[in-house]
Design a protein around this motif. Structure first.
Motif, short mmCIF file in Angstrom:
data_model
loop_
_atom_site.label_atom_id
_atom_site.label_comp_id
_atom_site.label_asym_id
_atom_site.label_seq_id
_atom_site.Cartn_x
_atom_site.Cartn_y
_atom_site.Cartn_z
N ARG A 2 0.83 -1.21 0.00
CA ARG A 2 0.00 0.00 0.00
C ARG A 2 0.87 1.27 0.00
O ARG A 2 0.68 2.18 0.82
N ALA A 3 1.82 1.29 -0.91
CA ALA A 3 2.72 2.44 -1.02
C ALA A 3 1.94 3.69 -1.40
O ALA A 3 1.05 3.65 -2.26
N ASP A 4 2.27 4.80 -0.75
CA ASP A 4 1.62 6.09 -1.00
C ASP A 4 0.10 5.98 -0.91
O ASP A 4 -0.64 6.57 -1.72
N HIS A 5 -0.38 5.23 0.07
CA HIS A 5 -1.82 4.99 0.18
C HIS A 5 -2.60 6.29 0.35
O HIS A 5 -3.75 6.40 -0.09
N ARG A 6 -1.99 7.29 0.98
CA ARG A 6 -2.68 8.55 1.21
C ARG A 6 -2.98 9.29 -0.10
O ARG A 6 -3.83 10.18 -0.13
N LEU A 7 -2.28 8.92 -1.19
CA LEU A 7 -2.48 9.59 -2.47
C LEU A 7 -3.43 8.83 -3.39
O LEU A 7 -3.74 9.31 -4.48
N TRP A 8 -3.88 7.66 -2.97
CA TRP A 8 -4.76 6.89 -3.83
C TRP A 8 -6.07 7.64 -4.05
O TRP A 8 -6.58 8.31 -3.15
N ASN A 9 -6.64 7.49 -5.26
CA ASN A 9 -7.90 8.17 -5.58
C ASN A 9 -8.81 7.21 -6.36
O ASN A 9 -8.56 5.99 -6.40
N HIS A 10 -9.81 7.77 -7.00
CA HIS A 10 -10.78 6.94 -7.71
C HIS A 10 -10.16 6.18 -8.88
O HIS A 10 -10.70 5.15 -9.33
N ALA A 11 -9.04 6.67 -9.41
CA ALA A 11 -8.41 6.00 -10.55
C ALA A 11 -7.52 4.83 -10.12
O ALA A 11 -7.16 3.99 -10.96
#
Length: 754
Positions: A116-125
């Motif tokens: 879950r790298a950079d999970h805070r940046l995940w979005n709808h895409a």
């Protein structure tokens, strides 16, 4: 030379494997371009940072290029004539390499999703990106299966027969059309081909450098870089990675292979030249490897200090690559045999020779790796480090004094009991328009506080430490209360510059007292004075700091230090009558602050000074009469995570139980207000400037520094120090002291006495 005849059953298998490889490469290229170059898509990518991004940075260029070369050469298979087995095998190997590069990228992408790298940046895409990995993974699996199937159908090759390279097919490819013949006419000349075969290394390096420059220039324009070191490092990383990949692919696929001729009797290079070539390729590949793994390597180099990111990147990248090159060079030279034949050794002699060579190679690798580490640490040692900036409204000035207390004979002097001499540094609020020389961190002989010899390379050079004070500038308008700062045992006041600067910026005259003969180094009238057994009693060397001997020595030393603090207060008050600080000293109000043993002395000084408004103990166990009578004035104790000096902890050994008992006795006996806090992640040295320096990992682990970010720990300490001093000296309301709310989750408020 074995030949694949027309109509052989392998032809269809080879064609299928090559087409699957091309389709797979095309799909991967589209996927890589979208997830790395289209910002709207990249924003939610789980693999947008290193080390995941580092892999695709190279494969997204190598894979399509290799696929184009493979399909161009595969045109020779269209005819129905016989084909050399080596040509078909080389094409299949090229398809396999292409598939393996795609597989390497897909694996790193799946790893990024798993952790879950950079999970805070995940979005709808993000779910769509993850879903797109599934068909790409399937394509890799299909590619590997079809290539294995095709390889198994190939007839065996004659190892003794000649095997050409890709340049041998260049004349045949140019016969495809008139335009191709015109374009490749010059390239297919014998002298040009011969030149390329003789200078493979040079041509690969030149091509890699051009690509590296193009990529770093694009990143500079796109990301608005201004640091030339960052540009140079990015160029080296790109050029090194592509050069290494070019050479590896060339070795595996035999794209350009030197041939023996009249001027070159043997195409095989000698032992030294071969070892140097292998080491050069390994070092080139190490450049991007160390760059993408810098996040894991950086803690191994140590911590503390806000070192510039380009400096850290360049240090890790170039030092790692140089060390790798030397290790591989030495290892290959030792383990490889000369090109000429030697009589084969048999039995135990051969075993002993191999063992000695292996041990020698391992020893060389260890020495080179150690030298590389020391080089990296020495590079970071010389980098400028700024101490945490003061948070108050005032600029800060600093002046230094050597004062003599003629009323006391020095009880800690080694021989003749002369009058007690002290070095006192005074930090004070300066005028807003003050102009002057920035004060050095450790001027003159004070530089001897630096770690000596080789360990000193693992600590920021004191000349590179940037303070926020100006030397001997005019003070600000107003009358300022006095805060006396006492260091820990063995420390000097200068090693608490961060705390002193911040207090002075909030409107206080901070007198930092270095206890002569207790500090490791004190400078009096330009000459260094070292600690004595009286100033640093051997009784403190045990684990229990409250044994009978340690208590006796601590009580005696605490009273001496308390007298030093009161004398410094008197001298600062006198400064308010003449000189630069005339009319600037508030003589009615004083606070004492100390760390470690200085915390005990600060409490004792406050107990005996009628002008004392409050005292702060920073992680110091208590000694002296105050430890038994308590304090009837405001008091604050800030402890490290593993400390029991606040009187609240879970003791794990005898030392903890002794500290706990001493703190409880003092707090219980006192009648004044008391605040107690603990900083999670902090250890004993986090209250000193050691937390703000760069320290190599071995030194960092040897010192009592915790897991909390060094600057953050000092920021928290400064916030609570300022709040306490403002409250006790100015009677201001300080919600931070109530412990009900705090902007710092690392703070644990303990029981207070209002």
């Amino acid at each position: 030379m074995r030949v694949l005849p027309a109509g052989h059953r392998t032809r269809s298998a080879v064609a299928t494997a090559l087409w699957v490889s091309v389709v797979e490469a095309a799909a991967f290229t589209v996927f890589a371009f979208l997830t790395t170059q289209v910002h709207a898509v990249r924003a939610g990518s789980p693999w947008q940072d290193d080390p995941y991004d580092g892999v695709v940075s190279f494969t997204q260029f190598i894979v399509p290029g290799l696929a184009v070369l493979t399909m161009t050469r595969a045109r020779l298979l269209r005819g129905g004539g016989p084909q050399p087995v080596f040509r078909v095998a080389q094409l299949l190997r090229a398809a396999l390499v292409c598939t393996l590069l795609v597989a390497a990228t897909v694996v790193t992408d799946w790893l990024a999703v798993t952790v879950r790298a950079d999970h805070r940046l995940w979005n709808h895409a993000t779910p769509w990106l993850i879903a797109a990995l599934v068909p790409l993974t399937a394509a890799v699996a299909v590619g590997l299966l079809t290539q294995r199937w095709a390889f198994r159908r190939l007839p065996p090759r004659d190892a003794r027969g000649p095997e050409g390279d890709w340049l041998d097919d260049l004349p045949a490819l140019t016969e495809a059309s008139r335009t191709a013949r015109r374009i490749a006419g010059a390239l297919s000349r014998d002298d040009v081909i011969s030149f390329g075969r003789r200078h493979v290394l040079t041509l690969a390096a030149a091509a890699a450098l051009v690509i590296g420059l193009m990529l770093s220039t694009g990143m500079t324009l796109g990301e608005h870089w201004t640091d030339p070191l960052l540009f140079a490092t990015a160029t080296a990383i790109g050029a090194g990675g592509f050069f290494g990949l070019f050479m590896v692919c060339n070795k595996a696929l035999r794209i350009i292979v030197p041939h023996a001729n009249g001027s070159t009797p043997s195409a095989r290079p000698g032992r030294v030249r071969r070892s140097a070539r292998i080491a050069a390729v390994a070092g080139a590949l190490a450049l991007p490897t160390f760059a993408v793994l810098r996040g894991g390597i950086r803690p191994m180099l140590g911590g503390g200090g806000r070192l510039p990111e380009p400096v850290m990147l360049a240090t890790i990248t170039f030092t790692g690559a140089a060390s790798t090159t030397l290790v591989i060079l030495g290892t290959v030279l030792i383990l490889s045999r000369p090109a000429r034949r030697r009589r084969q050794s048999r039995g135990w002699r051969r075993w002993v020779r191999c063992t000695v060579r292996s041990i020698t190679a391992a020893a060389i690798a260890l020495v080179v790796a150690s030298a590389g580490y020391v080089t990296a640490a020495a590079t970071l040692h010389a980098q400028p480090v700024a101490l945490p900036a003061p948070t108050g409204p005032y600029r800060v000035g600093r002046t230094m004094f050597d004062w003599t207390d003629h009323t006391r004979a020095d009880p800690l002097a080694p021989t003749v009991r002369n009058a007690r001499e002290l070095s006192v540094w005074v930090w004070y609020p300066a005028t807003p328009d003050a102009r002057g020389r920035r004060a050095p961190y450790a001027p003159g002989a004070w530089n001897r506080l630096h770690l000596p010899s080789l360990p000193g390379l693992g600590e920021t050079d004191f000349a590179a430490v940037r303070t926020h004070v100006l030397e001997d500038v005019p003070p600000a308008v107003g009358r300022f209360p006095v805060v006396v700062l006492l260091p820990g045992l063995g420390f000097a006041a200068s090693q608490y510059t961060t705390l002193a600067e911040n207090l002075a910026s909030h409107g206080y005259l901070v007198a930092g007292v270095t206890p002569t003969y207790s500090a490791n180094v004190t400078v009096l009238r330009g000459r260094p004075v070292h600690a004595t057994t009286s100033g640093d009693p051997p009784a403190f060397d045990g684990t229990d700091l409250h044994s009978v001997a340690a208590t006796r020595a601590g009580d005696r030393l605490a009273e001496i230090w308390a007298a030093d603090a009161r004398f410094a207060t008197t001298q600062v008050v006198r400064l308010g009558t003449t000189g630069r600080l005339a009319g600037r000293v508030d003589v009615a109000r004083t606070a004492y602050v100390g760390h470690s043993f200085g915390g005990a002395a600060a409490l004792e000084a406050c107990r005996t000074d009628p002008h004392c408004a409050g005292a702060v103990d920073l992680d110091g166990t208590q000694y002296g009469p105050v430890a038994r009578t308590g304090l009837n004035k405001p008091m604050m104790i800030i402890a490290a995570q593993d400390s029991c000096v606040t009187g609240i902890c879970r003791p794990t050994d005898t030392a903890d139980r002794s500290d706990l008992a001493a703190a409880r006795a003092m707090v219980t006996a006192g009648t004044g207000p008391a605040w107690r806090f603990q900083i999670v992640g902090a250890r004993h040295f986090n209250f000193t400037d050691y937390a703000a320096y760069y320290l190599a990992a071995p030194i960092h682990h040897l010192l009592a520094l915790g897991t909390i970010d060094g600057d953050l720990g000092l920021q928290i300490t400064n916030a609570y120090l300022s709040a306490f001093v403002d409250h006790t000296l100015h009677a201001s309301r300080e919600p931070l002291l109530t412990g009900q709310t705090s902007p710092y989750p690392q703070i644990q408020a303990q029981q207070t006495r209002p």
